[in-house]
Design a protein around this motif. Structure first.
Motif: not given
Length: 269
Positions: A102-103, A109-110, A133-138, A246-255
């Motif tokens: 779900y992560l 999605a985001l 994919h938009e910005y990188a962490r080191t 909105s997306v995170m609430r949906e993912i939260q509910a599924k988990i």
């Protein structure tokens, strides 16, 4: 100063074994130093242990792979066995295995960085991360500990507890940016807002330039795990924020639905 073996307790009412407590304190100290190796004298002083005893302990742990030494024999750091143990913890945890797909779904999605973390006293520990994919962490977040008061993940979990039972450190709260809550009263007011809206918001409180949105996973009470989405403030429009929530609430509910149905796993303390 870090706690020495003689100062640490087990928290279970059982008297701790001194040598075991000393070993745990040493490993935690080396782990907390990150990429800064330590000298024998530093470790002996920090843990209030005789130099000769510390040397014997270090050599035992080096031989077992839990500590590593440099070629000169004067510097010490955390060893590879700790990585194997940490990986086993993640692989054996039902909640982590359940949440990982779900992560991925939230990340796809985001297009933002998604985290899973667990409350550990006054801190949260990162258990899984999906990078944007938009910005990188080191630096990988997995295994890192961050004070719970300083970010969306921690505040989402603190808000699940009564104010009188919050696992906060004594004294002033540590500041990471000018926006970090360092006053308990201000933090409590923020947590009340978290309870009202159902999720936590971190506006550059942990890292300058990043905002976060944290959601407690309430399959158990009080919640110990939370998920979050991190977004650079430079592209955090009102529309995008609404999409993230909105997306995170949906993912939260599924988990929560899946974990609530899970059975057969130990009820870990």
């Amino acid at each position: 100063m870090a706690e020495s073996g003689k100062d640490r307790g087990t928290g279970s009412g059982v008297r701790g074994v001194k040598s075991a407590l000393r070993t745990v304190a040493l490993l935690e100290l080396l782990a907390a130093r990150g990429d800064r190796p330590a000298r024998l004298d530093e470790l002996a002083e920090e843990l209030d242990v005789p130099r000769s005893s510390m040397y014997q302990l270090l050599q035992t742990l080096v031989d077992c792979g839990w500590v590593r030494g440099d070629t000169t024999g004067s510097l010490y750091g955390i060893g590879i066995r700790t990585l194997l143990t940490g990986t086993s913890y993640l692989d054996s945890d039902v909640s982590v295995r359940t949440v990982r797909p779900y992560l991925d779904e939230a990340s796809d999605a985001l297009g933002e960085t998604i985290h899973l973390a667990r409350l550990d006293g006054p801190h949260v520990v990162y258990l899984a991360t999906r990078e944007s994919h938009e910005y990188a962490r080191t630096i990988s977040r997995v295994g890192r500990r961050v004070p719970a008061h300083a970010g969306a993940l921690g505040k989402a979990l603190l808000a699940e507890r009564p104010d009188a039972e919050l696992p906060l450190p004594d004294g002033p709260l540590a500041a990471f940016t000018p926006n970090t809550h360092t006053d308990v009263a201000a933090l409590l007011a923020d947590l009340e807002g978290v309870r009202e809206r159902g999720y936590a918001i971190d506006r550059e409180e942990t890292v300058t330039g990043l905002a976060g949105f944290g959601f407690a996973l309430r399959h158990e009470a009080p919640a110990t795990d939370a998920i979050s989405c991190s977004v650079p403030v430079a592209r955090l429009t009102e529309e995008h924020q609404g999409r993230v929530v909105s997306v995170m609430r949906e993912i939260q509910a599924k988990i929560e639905t899946l974990l609530s149905r899970a059975s057969g796993a130990p009820d870990w303390r």
